[in-house]
Motif scaffolding. Structure first.
Motif, PDB file in Angstrom:
ATOM      1  N   PRO A 120       1.716   2.959 -25.557  1.00 10.60           N
ATOM      2  CA  PRO A 120       0.405   3.600 -25.830  1.00 10.60           C
ATOM      3  C   PRO A 120      -0.861   2.055 -25.252  1.00 10.60           C
ATOM      4  N   ASP A 121      -0.401   0.692 -25.846  1.00  9.03           N
ATOM      5  CA  ASP A 121      -0.985  -0.361 -24.744  1.00  9.03           C
ATOM      6  C   ASP A 121      -1.136  -0.898 -23.856  1.00  9.03           C
ATOM      7  N   ALA A 122      -0.244   0.350 -22.864  1.00 12.66           N
ATOM      8  CA  ALA A 122      -0.258  -0.644 -21.145  1.00 12.66           C
ATOM      9  C   ALA A 122      -1.812  -0.193 -20.267  1.00 12.66           C
ATOM     10  N   ARG A 123      -1.430  -0.704 -19.712  1.00  9.02           N
ATOM     11  CA  ARG A 123      -3.044  -0.734 -18.473  1.00  9.02           C
ATOM     12  C   ARG A 123      -2.332   0.525 -17.423  1.00  9.02           C
ATOM     13  N   VAL A 124      -3.010   1.969 -16.996  1.00  3.50           N
ATOM     14  CA  VAL A 124      -2.296   2.701 -16.498  1.00  3.50           C
ATOM     15  C   VAL A 124      -3.406   2.589 -15.154  1.00  3.50           C
ATOM     16  N   LEU A 125      -2.828   2.746 -13.910  1.00  2.00           N
ATOM     17  CA  LEU A 125      -3.412   2.622 -12.870  1.00  2.00           C
ATOM     18  C   LEU A 125      -2.925   4.183 -12.259  1.00  2.00           C
ATOM     19  N   MET A 126      -3.769   4.811 -12.111  1.00  2.15           N
ATOM     20  CA  MET A 126      -2.864   6.586 -10.345  1.00  2.15           C
ATOM     21  C   MET A 126      -3.394   5.726  -9.034  1.00  2.15           C
ATOM     22  N   LEU A 127      -2.346   6.012  -8.146  1.00  4.35           N
ATOM     23  CA  LEU A 127      -2.752   5.864  -7.379  1.00  4.35           C
ATOM     24  C   LEU A 127      -3.271   7.332  -6.553  1.00  4.35           C
ATOM     25  N   ASP A 128      -3.731   7.413  -5.071  1.00  4.60           N
ATOM     26  CA  ASP A 128      -3.708   8.373  -5.230  1.00  4.60           C
ATOM     27  C   ASP A 128      -2.774   8.458  -3.033  1.00  4.60           C
ATOM     28  N   TYR A 129      -2.891   9.398  -2.546  1.00  8.51           N
ATOM     29  CA  TYR A 129      -1.629   8.845  -1.312  1.00  8.51           C
ATOM     30  C   TYR A 129      -3.094   8.947   0.018  1.00  8.51           C
ATOM     31  N   PHE A 130      -2.781   7.708   1.269  1.00 10.01           N
ATOM     32  CA  PHE A 130      -3.202   7.575   1.448  1.00 10.01           C
ATOM     33  C   PHE A 130      -3.273   8.255   2.696  1.00 10.01           C
ATOM     34  N   GLU A 131      -4.594   8.086   4.101  1.00 10.30           N
ATOM     35  CA  GLU A 131      -4.497   9.337   4.743  1.00 10.30           C
ATOM     36  C   GLU A 131      -3.706   9.200   5.707  1.00 10.30           C
ATOM     37  N   GLY A 132      -2.065   9.679   6.043  1.00 10.43           N
ATOM     38  CA  GLY A 132      -1.790  10.152   6.799  1.00 10.43           C
ATOM     39  C   GLY A 132      -1.640  10.750   7.889  1.00 10.43           C
TER      40      GLY A 132
ATOM     41  N   ASN B  66       4.551   2.746   6.383  1.00  7.32           N
ATOM     42  CA  ASN B  66       5.288   2.183   7.336  1.00  7.32           C
ATOM     43  C   ASN B  66       4.705   0.750   6.362  1.00  7.32           C
ATOM     44  N   GLN B  67       5.532  -0.810   7.238  1.00  9.80           N
ATOM     45  CA  GLN B  67       5.178  -1.163   6.126  1.00  9.80           C
ATOM     46  C   GLN B  67       4.003  -2.012   6.254  1.00  9.80           C
ATOM     47  N   LEU B  68       2.856  -1.857   6.773  1.00 10.28           N
ATOM     48  CA  LEU B  68       1.304  -1.926   7.382  1.00 10.28           C
ATOM     49  C   LEU B  68       0.720  -0.744   6.076  1.00 10.28           C
ATOM     50  N   GLY B  69       1.399   0.374   5.843  1.00  7.81           N
ATOM     51  CA  GLY B  69       1.236   0.838   5.057  1.00  7.81           C
ATOM     52  C   GLY B  69       1.167   0.048   3.089  1.00  7.81           C
ATOM     53  N   VAL B  70       2.609   0.424   3.436  1.00  5.58           N
ATOM     54  CA  VAL B  70       2.967  -1.029   2.459  1.00  5.58           C
ATOM     55  C   VAL B  70       1.939  -1.481   2.024  1.00  5.58           C
ATOM     56  N   ASN B  71       1.840  -2.415   3.108  1.00  4.82           N
ATOM     57  CA  ASN B  71       0.940  -4.161   2.585  1.00  4.82           C
ATOM     58  C   ASN B  71      -0.253  -3.286   2.092  1.00  4.82           C
ATOM     59  N   TYR B  72      -0.854  -2.289   2.615  1.00  7.35           N
ATOM     60  CA  TYR B  72      -1.901  -1.596   2.547  1.00  7.35           C
ATOM     61  C   TYR B  72      -2.046  -1.576   0.810  1.00  7.35           C
ATOM     62  N   GLN B  73      -1.284  -0.253   0.635  1.00  8.44           N
ATOM     63  CA  GLN B  73      -0.891   0.279  -0.455  1.00  8.44           C
ATOM     64  C   GLN B  73      -1.044  -1.198  -1.686  1.00  8.44           C
ATOM     65  N   ALA B  74      -0.359  -2.099  -1.514  1.00  2.74           N
ATOM     66  CA  ALA B  74      -0.121  -3.291  -2.451  1.00  2.74           C
ATOM     67  C   ALA B  74      -1.584  -4.243  -2.589  1.00  2.74           C
ATOM     68  N   ARG B  75      -2.370  -3.975  -1.616  1.00  2.00           N
ATOM     69  CA  ARG B  75      -3.665  -4.947  -1.646  1.00  2.00           C
ATOM     70  C   ARG B  75      -4.360  -3.803  -2.176  1.00  2.00           C
ATOM     71  N   THR B  76      -4.298  -3.002  -2.124  1.00  2.66           N
ATOM     72  CA  THR B  76      -4.807  -1.733  -2.799  1.00  2.66           C
ATOM     73  C   THR B  76      -5.346  -2.216  -4.656  1.00  2.66           C
ATOM     74  N   VAL B  77      -3.827  -2.133  -4.948  1.00  2.00           N
ATOM     75  CA  VAL B  77      -3.624  -1.951  -6.263  1.00  2.00           C
ATOM     76  C   VAL B  77      -4.412  -2.971  -6.597  1.00  2.00           C
ATOM     77  N   ILE B  78      -3.858  -4.572  -5.742  1.00  2.00           N
ATOM     78  CA  ILE B  78      -4.108  -5.645  -6.538  1.00  2.00           C
ATOM     79  C   ILE B  78      -5.152  -6.049  -6.802  1.00  2.00           C
ATOM     80  N   SER B  79      -6.384  -5.415  -6.113  1.00  2.87           N
ATOM     81  CA  SER B  79      -8.173  -5.284  -6.362  1.00  2.87           C
ATOM     82  C   SER B  79      -8.498  -4.688  -7.204  1.00  2.87           C
ATOM     83  N   ALA B  80      -7.675  -3.971  -7.353  1.00  2.40           N
ATOM     84  CA  ALA B  80      -8.384  -3.066  -8.155  1.00  2.40           C
ATOM     85  C   ALA B  80      -7.985  -4.054  -9.653  1.00  2.40           C
ATOM     86  N   LEU B  81      -7.022  -4.389  -9.550  1.00  3.56           N
ATOM     87  CA  LEU B  81      -6.005  -5.165 -11.038  1.00  3.56           C
ATOM     88  C   LEU B  81      -6.574  -6.726 -11.120  1.00  3.56           C
TER      89      LEU B  81
END
Length: 297
Positions: free
Chosen positions: A184-196, A280-295
Motif C-alpha cells: 500500500p505504500d509503494a510508488r507504482v509506475l506503469m509503463l507502456d510499450y514503445f514504438e516497435g 534490443n539493448q538500445l531499447g532496453v537502455n531507453y526504457q531504463a532512462r525513461t523510468v529513471i527520468s520519471a523517478l
C-alpha cells in the motif's frame, strides 16, 4: 510470446552488460519489485544474457533489463524481478508454466514478490492479454498486396483486437489494485510499450508484412497504450510513456537506430540472437532512462 528454454539454449550468446548511470537526485528506495511480461523482462535469446536469479530460465529474463538498470542506478538495496516472457495479468496470482523442453517449471505468482514494505514497483503488462504479440506472427506474407491480419482480425466491420483491448482493461486494472493491496505504500509506475512498429507502411520485404497490416499493427499498439494510460489515470498510479519518445526507432530502422528487432532473430546491438519484435539493448537502455527520468524528475 512464450519462450522455450530449448530455443534459448540453442542460440549463441554474445552481449555486453550495460547499466544506466548512477543518479543521486532520486529519492531513496529500500525495496523495489518489477512485474510484467517479455517487454518488462526485456526477453532475450542470448543464453549468456539470461538470468535465473529470480525466475526460471524459460522466462528469458535479461540480466541487464530496464528494471535491473533502475535498481543499480538508484542503489536500491532490495530488488526482486518477477517479469517473465509470455506473462498475462492472471500470472500475477497463479503459477506461469515455462520451459517445455530442457528446463520445465513455472514462474511462481508474480505478486508473491510484493510485501508490505515494498516501496517501489514498476509494471508492464497487457500485450499478451490482448494477443497482440501472437497476432504479429499471423501477419507474415510473401505478397505485400495480401493482408492476413486484417482478414483475420477485422470481420464484418468488427475489429476483434480492439475488442480484446477493451476486454483486457478491467484485468489490468485489477492487477494495479492487487499491487496496491499488497504494497500500500509503494510508488507504482506503469509503463507502456514503445514504438516497435510504426505506421509508415513498413519495410517489405525486410519485414514481410504488408503495408496495410503494418499500419493496422501500429494502430493497435497505440490503442493498447491508450488503454494502459487510462488504467493508470483511473487507479492513480504514475504512467511512464515510453512510446512518446521512441518515434524513428521502430524495427524498420537501420542497426544502431532501431530499438526493437524485426522478424530476423538477430541483433547487432549487441551482436547476437534476438527475440523478434522485442527491445534490443538500445531499447532496453531507453526504457531504463525513461523510468529513471520519471523517478528523478
Amino acid at each position: 510470446m512464450r519462450i522455450t528454454p530449448a530455443l534459448v539454449a540453442a542460440c549463441a550468446a554474445i552481449g555486453t552488460v550495460l547499466t544506466a548511470p548512477h543518479s543521486s537526485a532520486a529519492p531513496g528506495y529500500d525495496e523495489y519489485v518489477a512485474l510484467g511480461d517479455s517487454w518488462a523482462a526485456d526477453a532475450t535469446l542470448a543464453a549468456a544474457l539470461v538470468t535465473t536469479e529470480f525466475v526460471p530460465a524459460g522466462c528469458a529474463q535479461r540480466i541487464d533489463n530496464y528494471s535491473r538498470q533502475v535498481a543499480a542506478a538508484l542503489d536500491i538495496p532490495t530488488f526482486r524481478d518477477a517479469a517473465c516472457a509470455g506473462a498475462v495479468t492472471a500470472d500475477m496470482l497463479v503459477d506461469q508454466p515455462v520451459g517445455r523442453d530442457l528446463w520445465p517449471g513455472a514462474n511462481t505468482p508474480q505478486f508473491d514478490r510484493l510485501t508490505p514494505t515494498t516501496d517501489l514497483v514498476t509494471v508492464l503488462i497487457g500485450g499478451n492479454d490482448v494477443g497482440l504479440a501472437a497476432a504479429v506472427r499471423g501477419c507474415v506474407t510473401v505478397d505485400p498486396a495480401v493482408s492476413p491480419c486484417q482478414r483475420t482480425w477485422v470481420v464484418d466491420g468488427v475489429d476483434r483486437m480492439s475488442r480484446n483491448i477493451a476486454a483486457a482493461e478491467p484485468h489490468v486494472t485489477a492487477a494495479i489494485e492487487g499491487i496496491r493491496l499488497r504494497s500500500p505504500d509503494a510508488r507504482v509506475l506503469m509503463l507502456d510499450y514503445f514504438e516497435g512498429v510504426a505506421a509508415n507502411g513498413g519495410c517489405f520485404p525486410t519485414i514481410p508484412i504488408s503495408p496495410t497490416d503494418v499500419d493496422w499493427l501500429a494502430a493497435k499498439l497505440v490503442e493498447l497504450d491508450a488503454m494502459l494510460a487510462r488504467v493508470a489515470r483511473r487507479t492513480g498510479v504514475e504512467f511512464v510513456d515510453t512510446y512518446a519518445g521512441s518515434a524513428g526507432h521502430d524495427a524498420c530502422q537501420a542497426p544502431g537506430v532501431r530499438w526493437a528487432e524485426g522478424l530476423v532473430p538477430y541483433t547487432s546491438d549487441p551482436p547476437g540472437p534476438a527475440l523478434p519484435f522485442h527491445p534490443n539493448q538500445l531499447g532496453v537502455n531507453y526504457q531504463a532512462r525513461t523510468v529513471i527520468s520519471a523517478l528523478t524528475a
